[in-house]
Design a protein around this motif. Structure first.
Motif, mmCIF file in Angstrom:
data_model
loop_
_atom_site.group_PDB
_atom_site.id
_atom_site.type_symbol
_atom_site.label_atom_id
_atom_site.label_comp_id
_atom_site.label_asym_id
_atom_site.label_seq_id
_atom_site.Cartn_x
_atom_site.Cartn_y
_atom_site.Cartn_z
ATOM 1 N N VAL A 333 0.832 -1.212 0.000
ATOM 2 C CA VAL A 333 0.000 0.000 0.000
ATOM 3 C C VAL A 333 0.861 1.255 0.000
ATOM 4 O O VAL A 333 0.611 2.239 -0.730
ATOM 5 C CB VAL A 333 -0.967 -0.018 1.206
ATOM 6 C CG1 VAL A 333 -1.672 1.339 1.352
ATOM 7 C CG2 VAL A 333 -1.994 -1.130 1.057
ATOM 8 N N THR A 334 1.903 1.204 0.812
ATOM 9 C CA THR A 334 2.784 2.366 0.890
ATOM 10 C C THR A 334 3.485 2.614 -0.444
ATOM 11 O O THR A 334 3.627 3.763 -0.894
ATOM 12 C CB THR A 334 3.833 2.160 1.993
ATOM 13 O OG1 THR A 334 3.142 1.939 3.244
ATOM 14 C CG2 THR A 334 4.731 3.375 2.121
ATOM 15 N N MET A 338 3.300 5.786 -2.918
ATOM 16 C CA MET A 338 4.515 6.493 -3.342
ATOM 17 C C MET A 338 4.581 6.594 -4.858
ATOM 18 O O MET A 338 5.540 7.150 -5.418
ATOM 19 C CB MET A 338 5.749 5.759 -2.813
ATOM 20 C CG MET A 338 5.872 5.834 -1.287
ATOM 21 S SD MET A 338 7.216 4.780 -0.689
ATOM 22 C CE MET A 338 8.615 5.528 -1.528
ATOM 23 N N GLY A 339 3.610 6.036 -5.591
ATOM 24 C CA GLY A 339 3.617 6.130 -7.045
ATOM 25 C C GLY A 339 4.499 5.093 -7.719
ATOM 26 O O GLY A 339 4.959 5.318 -8.850
ATOM 27 N N VAL A 345 3.549 -4.487 -7.269
ATOM 28 C CA VAL A 345 3.026 -5.748 -7.791
ATOM 29 C C VAL A 345 4.096 -6.834 -7.759
ATOM 30 O O VAL A 345 3.856 -7.987 -7.371
ATOM 31 C CB VAL A 345 2.494 -5.556 -9.223
ATOM 32 C CG1 VAL A 345 2.149 -6.909 -9.842
ATOM 33 C CG2 VAL A 345 1.270 -4.667 -9.204
ATOM 34 N N THR A 346 5.308 -6.463 -8.185
ATOM 35 C CA THR A 346 6.403 -7.446 -8.164
ATOM 36 C C THR A 346 6.690 -7.929 -6.750
ATOM 37 O O THR A 346 6.855 -9.129 -6.485
ATOM 38 C CB THR A 346 7.665 -6.827 -8.778
ATOM 39 O OG1 THR A 346 7.375 -6.399 -10.116
ATOM 40 C CG2 THR A 346 8.804 -7.819 -8.780
#
Length: 514
Positions: A333-334, A338-339, A345-346
Motif C-alpha cells: 500500500v505504501t 509512493m507512485g 506488484v512485483t
C-alpha cells in the motif's frame, strides 16, 4: 472356619485314639491269655517229662517227694496251682494241702489218651487257664497226670496293671495332637487374617470383580515371578491364557524397577504408560522384590496427539504467515501511495508464486490431504527456524486412497516424527532437511535426510525398541518416543527401518506391498 476345622479334627483324633486304645487293651488281654497258656503248658510238660515224677508215683511216695517240688516251681513261676494226680483223679499234690487225696476237678480224658492240652475250667480255686500232661514211666505206660493252672483273676490283675502305660501313651498322643492342631489353627488364622468364611467369600468376589472390570492393566510381581495378571493386562500385552511366566512379559517388565512413574513404552501394537509401586506381600514379608504394575493404553491418544501436533504446526505457520502478510500488505500500500505500482506488484507476487508452486506441486503429487498439510506445515516451521526444507521431485503417491500402503494417520505418525527428529538433529551451521515419499507397484519408500551427524547402529536400535532421546529437555520423552512409534508402524506392516550416513544423516523406511 479355623475353629470348625480344628473341632472336627479333635473329634476325629479322639475317636482314633480311643479306638486304638481299646484295640490295644483287647490285644494285651489276648496276648496275656496266650502267654498264660504257653506258660502252664510248658510247666506241666516239663514236670510230666521229668523221670523223677514217674519214679515218685510208682514208689508210692508221690506226695512226700513231689509236693515240695511243685510248690517251689509254683512260687517261682507265679502260677496258681500245680496238681499231680493218679489216673483215677486222686491228687498227690495241691496248693491247698487239705485238697491232697481228693479228686481232681477238670477234664483228663485227652491226657489219659496220651495228649497234652489246655482248657479254661473252674476248679476249687476259681476259673483258671490250665494245662494237663500225661506222666509216663520207662515202659511208656501212663502212671499219672500233671495239671498246672493260672487263675483268670490273676490274668485280669496283670492286664489291669498295663492300663497306666496305655493311658500315658493315650494322653501323650492327645497332647501332641492338640499342640499340632493348635499350631495348624494359628497358621490358618494368620494366613486368613482372622477373617470368617463369609468375609473371605465377599472379599474374593469383590477382588475378582475389580480385577475383571478395571480399565487399567494390573500385574503383581513378587520374588517367585508373576503373582497376578488381570484381563486388561493380558489384552494390552498379548499374554497367553492360564499361568503367566516372567519370560512371557515384555522386556521392560522383567527387571525390578519400583517407583517408576508414567513411563512410556512401545510394543509392536501399542503405546503404553506404565507405573510401578513397591509392595510388601504377606507371603514374603522379608522380600523387597515385590511390586504392583499398572498399565494404561495410550495408542489412540498418541495417534490423535500426532495429528493434532501436525495441525498445530500448520495453524502456527498460518498465523505467522498472516502476520507476515499484514506487514507485506502495508508495504504494498505504501509503495502504491509512493507512485510505484509496478514495484508493488512485483513485491507482492514473487513470494506468493513460490509458496503457491509448492502447494500445487504437493497437491498434485500427494493424494493424501493429511500428508500435504503436514509437509506444508513442516516447511513453514522449518522456514521460521532457518532450516532449508526440501521435498524432492521424486515424491509421488497414488491418487486412490485405497492403494496407499499406509493410512493417512500412519503417514503422519511416520513422516512427522522423522521430520521432527531431523530438524532437531541437523547441523546448526548449515541446517537442511530433505524429504522423499514415493510409492510404486512394489513398495512405499520414505526417506528423511538432514545435515546432522546421525546415530550409530546400537543407539538407533535402542531408539527403535523404546522411547529414547539424546535431548536433555522437558520434551525429551516426546522426542524419544518418535522413532519407537515409527518402528511400531513399520513392524506392523512388515517393513524395515534403517539409518546410514552418506550425503547426510539418512533414515529410510521401506514398506513392501503384501
Amino acid at each position: 472356619m479355623a475353629g470348625q476345622a480344628i473341632a472336627l479334627q479333635v473329634v476325629v483324633i479322639a475317636l482314633i485314639v480311643v479306638a486304638g486304645s481299646a484295640l490295644a487293651l483287647v490285644d494285651a488281654r489276648g496276648d496275656g491269655d496266650a502267654a498264660a497258656r504257653q506258660q502252664v503248658l510248658g510247666i506241666a510238660t516239663a514236670l510230666a517229662d521229668a523221670p523223677s515224677t514217674a519214679e515218685a508215683i510208682e514208689s508210692g511216695r508221690a506226695t512226700e517227694v513231689l509236693q515240695p517240688v511243685t510248690e517251689a516251681v509254683r512260687t517261682h513261676t507265679d502260677i496258681a496251682f500245680i496238681t499231680i494226680m493218679a489216673p483215677d483223679r486222686t491228687r498227690f499234690t495241691h496248693t491247698d494241702p487239705d485238697q491232697i487225696g481228693g479228686d481232681y476237678i477238670g477234664t483228663i480224658a485227652p491226657a489219659l489218651r496220651g495228649e497234652t492240652f489246655t482248657e479254661v475250667y473252674t476248679g476249687t480255686l476259681g476259673p483258671s487257664i490250665r494245662a494237663v500232661a500225661p506222666v509216663r514211666n520207662a515202659a511208656g505206660d501212663i502212671v499219672g497226670l500233671v495239671s498246672a493252672g493260672i487263675l483268670q483273676q490273676s490274668l485280669a490283675d496283670r492286664w489291669r496293671a498295663q492300663w497306666p502305660g496305655i493311658a500315658a501313651v493315650v494322653l501323650g498322643a492327645v497332647a501332641v495332637s492338640a499342640v499340632g492342631l493348635w499350631a495348624i489353627r494359628r497358621r490358618l488364622l494368620r494366613q486368613t487374617h482372622g477373617l470368617r468364611p463369609d468375609e473371605l467369600r465377599v472379599m474374593y468376589e469383590h477382588h475378582d470383580a475389580i480385577l475383571h472390570s478395571v480399565s487399567e492393566g494390573l500385574i503383581v510381581l513378587d520374588a517367585d515371578g508373576v503373582a497376578l495378571v488381570n484381563d486388561e493386562a493380558r489384552r494390552l500385552l498379548a499374554l497367553p491364557s492360564g499361568a503367566v511366566r516372567q519370560e512371557d512379559l515384555p522386556e521392560f517388565l522383567r527387571s525390578f524397577n519400583p517407583g517408576a512413574r508414567d513411563e512410556i513404552h512401545v510394543t509392536d501394537e501399542r503405546v503404553l504408560v506404565v507405573n510401578r509401586s513397591p509392595v510388601r506381600l504377606p507371603r514374603h514379608p522379608e522380600s523387597s522384590h515385590a511390586e504392583v504394575v499398572t498399565i494404561r493404553d495410550r495408542t489412540e491418544l498418541q495417534g490423535a496427539l500426532g495429528e493434532l501436533n501436525s495441525l498445530k504446526v500448520l495453524t502456527d505457520s498460518l498465523r505467522s504467515q498472516a502476520h507476515e502478510a499484514a506487514n507485506k500488505l502495508h508495504t504494498v500500500v505504501t509503495m502504491v501511495e509512493m507512485g510505484r505500482p509496478d514495484e508493488a506488484v512485483t513485491f507482492a507476487t514473487d513470494e506468493l508464486e513460490l509458496s503457491q508452486r509448492l502447494v500445487d506441486r504437493l497437491s498434485e503429487a500427494v493424494s493424501e490431504p493429511a500428508l500435504v498439510a503436514l509437509l506444508l506445515g513442516k516447511a513453514a516451521q522449518a522456514d521460521e527456524r532457518g532450516i532449508e526444507f526440501t521435498v524432492t521431485e521424486d515424491t509421488q503417491l497414488p491418487a486412490a486412497a485405497d492403494e496407499l500402503l499406509l493410512t493417512g494417520q500412519e503417514m503422519v505418525t511416520v513422516l512427522g516424527n522423522l521430520i521432527d527428529n531431523a530438524m532437531d538433529a541437523c547441523d546448526r551451521a548449515e541446517p537442511w532437511v530433505e524429504v522423499t515419499v514415493h510409492q510404486d507397484a512394489h513398495r512405499l519408500l520414505i526417506r528423511v535426510a538432514d545435515s546432522g551427524e546421525g546415530m550409530d547402529v546400537n543407539t538407533f536400535a535402542q531408539a527403535m525398541t523404546r522411547g529414547y532421546s539424546t535431548k536433555v529437555s522437558d520434551d525429551a520423552d516426546r522426542h524419544g518416543l518418535g522413532l519407537a512409534l515409527v518402528a511400531q508402524v513399520v513392524n506392523r506392516h512388515g517393513g524395515t527401518l534403517s539409518t546410514d550416513v552418506t550425503y547426510g544423516s539418512v533414515v529410510t523406511v521401506t514398506v513392501p506391498r503384501r
